[in-house]
Motif scaffolding. Structure first.
Motif, PDB file in Angstrom:
ATOM      1  N   HIS A  71       8.382   0.336  -2.577  1.00 24.04           N
ATOM      2  CA  HIS A  71       8.021   1.456  -1.613  1.00 24.04           C
ATOM      3  C   HIS A  71       8.717   0.712  -0.226  1.00 24.04           C
ATOM      4  O   HIS A  71       7.978  -0.256   0.115  1.00 24.04           O
ATOM      5  CB  HIS A  71       6.557   1.947  -1.706  1.00 24.04           C
ATOM      6  N   THR A  75       8.139   0.159   2.909  1.00 25.40           N
ATOM      7  CA  THR A  75       7.104   0.252   3.999  1.00 25.40           C
ATOM      8  C   THR A  75       6.881  -0.666   4.951  1.00 25.40           C
ATOM      9  O   THR A  75       7.684  -1.831   4.824  1.00 25.40           O
ATOM     10  CB  THR A  75       5.752   0.483   3.214  1.00 25.40           C
ATOM     11  N   GLU A 126       4.485  -2.843   5.100  1.00 25.56           N
ATOM     12  CA  GLU A 126       4.059  -3.863   4.453  1.00 25.56           C
ATOM     13  C   GLU A 126       5.268  -4.582   3.653  1.00 25.56           C
ATOM     14  O   GLU A 126       5.280  -6.002   3.463  1.00 25.56           O
ATOM     15  CB  GLU A 126       2.892  -3.361   3.598  1.00 25.56           C
ATOM     16  N   THR A 127       6.077  -3.691   2.885  1.00 20.42           N
ATOM     17  CA  THR A 127       7.004  -4.372   2.231  1.00 20.42           C
ATOM     18  C   THR A 127       8.068  -4.917   3.005  1.00 20.42           C
ATOM     19  O   THR A 127       8.713  -6.056   2.723  1.00 20.42           O
ATOM     20  CB  THR A 127       7.857  -3.262   1.142  1.00 20.42           C
ATOM     21  N   LEU A 170       1.697   7.509  -0.646  1.00 20.21           N
ATOM     22  CA  LEU A 170       2.811   7.130   0.093  1.00 20.21           C
ATOM     23  C   LEU A 170       3.881   8.043   0.424  1.00 20.21           C
ATOM     24  O   LEU A 170       4.557   8.070   1.396  1.00 20.21           O
ATOM     25  CB  LEU A 170       3.552   6.220  -1.080  1.00 20.21           C
ATOM     26  N   GLU A 197       0.741   6.660   4.673  1.00 20.38           N
ATOM     27  CA  GLU A 197       1.698   5.397   4.622  1.00 20.38           C
ATOM     28  C   GLU A 197       1.372   4.526   3.527  1.00 20.38           C
ATOM     29  O   GLU A 197       1.829   3.052   3.721  1.00 20.38           O
ATOM     30  CB  GLU A 197       1.299   4.901   5.999  1.00 20.38           C
ATOM     31  N   GLY A 198       0.765   4.883   2.461  1.00 16.74           N
ATOM     32  CA  GLY A 198       0.497   3.664   1.425  1.00 16.74           C
ATOM     33  C   GLY A 198      -0.703   2.958   1.601  1.00 16.74           C
ATOM     34  O   GLY A 198      -1.288   3.132   2.429  1.00 16.74           O
ATOM     35  N   HIS A 199      -0.924   2.044   1.039  1.00 19.58           N
ATOM     36  CA  HIS A 199      -2.129   1.108   1.161  1.00 19.58           C
ATOM     37  C   HIS A 199      -1.830   0.357   2.384  1.00 19.58           C
ATOM     38  O   HIS A 199      -1.026  -0.352   2.724  1.00 19.58           O
ATOM     39  CB  HIS A 199      -2.139   0.099   0.063  1.00 19.58           C
ATOM     40  N   MET A 210      -2.197  -4.950   0.909  1.00 21.71           N
ATOM     41  CA  MET A 210      -0.931  -5.508   0.630  1.00 21.71           C
ATOM     42  C   MET A 210      -0.778  -6.866   0.962  1.00 21.71           C
ATOM     43  O   MET A 210       0.236  -7.729   0.067  1.00 21.71           O
ATOM     44  CB  MET A 210       0.067  -4.584   1.072  1.00 21.71           C
ATOM     45  N   PHE A 257       1.255  -8.781  -1.879  1.00 17.60           N
ATOM     46  CA  PHE A 257       2.424  -9.379  -1.838  1.00 17.60           C
ATOM     47  C   PHE A 257       2.604 -10.886  -1.616  1.00 17.60           C
ATOM     48  O   PHE A 257       3.655 -11.545  -1.896  1.00 17.60           O
ATOM     49  CB  PHE A 257       3.081  -8.712  -0.481  1.00 17.60           C
TER      50      PHE A 257
END
Ligand code: ADE
Length: 424
Positions: free
Chosen positions: A57, A59, A61-62, A347, A351-353, A358, A362
């Motif tokens: 995803h 985002t 965070e990603t 998501l 906005e997802g977690h 994360m 991650f």
């Protein structure tokens, strides 16, 4: 080395980059464990020169994970793991501010989604991050000639791991895959607290409905279901749980929830949330017995938990009433409101977690890639877990970042725990 045969990017709007960068930095402030890994990767370059395709995803965070992998020396290409989860400003910032190749547009259609998977494979990855296993499945079924290049992959989700287990059983998993979701510092926090908070966030943003006093039906009582039920209760909802596993069902009973089959819950619920990882858990017959105005959504990985084909077939009309909310009018006259086309509501509509969970997920991803590279000579094809000490290390770093101190075993305790002579 950059692979020149792959185009640079496909994103919605490069002018969103400044906003994306600010939000990525904001998320980074709540990702201290990943930041420590990034600082070490910057010095040690454990992924130096390796081609990495990341299906996730897209985002903020990603983005911080991608920065970490780039700092580690990886030649990173990123695609969306879901057509509706991309944050276009984060994608723009990754391209314009961090110089990465990104192929992700919020709302991309299915052919575009698959085109991006092909582009990720054209990158000739030696390492793969997957979220749901679409990238690995496409590689193994359509690009056999590239399998020999792959050192290994990592998988983020329960759904993806279920697929990898099935592949391995069929002798179709030809390289090592690390089950990141199986790390305690992943599923106990991301799946429970992350899904719990972000799912309710998505429902609230999409509907602006009060949850207090409403009957919320949570379908599935795995880690994601537990978190969702817990947070719905926190909002004052009367929570009903549906489950097929007797152990999880009794757990839900003892956690204080009403438990019943879907056919009974269907008539009672005001809001329905599926988090099972399975297909058509809310089916045609269930929609017919729902109240007028029921809201249904999914927070499981794929968009197949709700049988929306059956709903469409039984409806006389449908229309968008709010962004990401479609109202189906059944032939009976009852209206059913579907959020985000049955895709991940957390998501798609939110906005997802949040970054704080994360951070640990991650951290596991980054360390899993390092583990694959360091141990490539010894790892066999199939599913692997990260060693338990990695969980301990990530949890300790997270505690340090929160300023939480804990006790240590004394020598007396250590001796007792390794002895058997002392009893009553
Ligand atoms: N999965 C759930 N929440 C996420 C997030 N914020 N970023 C990436 N993947 C996610």
């Amino acid at each position: 080395m950059t692979n020149k045969t792959v185009p640079d990017c496909e994103i919605k709007d490069p002018s969103l980059a400044a906003q994306g960068k600010a939000r990525i930095e904001w998320a980074d402030r709540d990702m201290p464990v990943l930041k420590l890994i990034r600082d070490r990767f910057e010095k040690e370059k454990p992924l130096k020169g390796l081609r990495l395709s990341c299906c996730a995803h897209v985002t903020t965070e990603t983005a911080n994970l991608a920065r970490t992998l780039q700092a580690g020396g990886a030649d990173c290409l990123i695609i969306a793991s879901n057509p509706l989860s991309t944050q276009d400003d984060a994608a723009a910032a990754l391209v314009k501010e961090y110089g990465m190749r990104v192929f992700a547009i919020k709302g991309e259609d299915i052919p575009t989604y698959h085109k991006h998977i092909e582009i990720a494979l054209d990158h000739k990855p030696q390492l793969i991050i997957d979220d749901g296993s679409d990238l690995v499945v496409t590689l193994v079924t359509k690009r056999q000639a590239q399998i020999a290049d792959v050192i290994g992959s990592t998988e983020e989700t329960t759904t993806g791991i279920t697929r990898l287990i099935a592949m391995h059983k069929d002798n179709q998993l030809p390289f090592p895959a690390v089950a990141v979701n199986d790390a305690q510092t992943k599923h106990m926090f991301d799946n429970r607290y992350g899904t719990g908070q972000s799912t309710l966030d998505g429902i609230i943003r999409a509907t602006n409905r009060l949850l207090a006093g409403r009957n919320v039906v949570v379908v599935g009582y795995g880690w994601c279901g537990k978190g969702t039920a817990m947070r719905a209760r926190g909002m004052g909802s009367n929570v009903i749980v549906c489950e097929v596993d007797p152990v999880k069902a009794i757990e839900a009973v003892m956690d204080g929830f009403r438990v019943m089959p879907m056919v009974e819950a269907a008539a009672l619920g005001d809001v329905f949330i599926t988090v099972t990882g399975n297909r058509h858990v809310i089916d045609g017959a269930h929609f017919k017995s729902m109240k007028d105005g029921a809201i249904i959504c999914n927070s499981g990985h794929f968009d197949l938990e709700l049988n929306l084909e059956a709903l469409a077939k039984d409806s006389s009309s449908r229309r968008e009433v709010r962004q990401y909310m479609e109202e189906f009018t059944l032939k009976s006259g009852n209206r059913i409101n579907v959020l985000a086309e049955g895709r991940l509501v957390n998501l798609s509509c939110a906005e997802g977690h949040p970054a704080s969970v994360m951070d640990m997920s991650f951290a596991n991803q980054a360390l899993a890639l390092e583990y694959l590279v360091k141990n490539k000579a010894d790892l066999t094809p199939g599913l692997h877990r990260l060693p338990a000490f990695v969980d301990q290390e990530i949890a300790q770093l997270k505690l340090n970042s929160l300023g939480v101190k804990i006790d240590k075993l004394t020598p007396e305790m250590i001796e007792y725990m390794s002895s058997w002579q002392v009893g009553t």
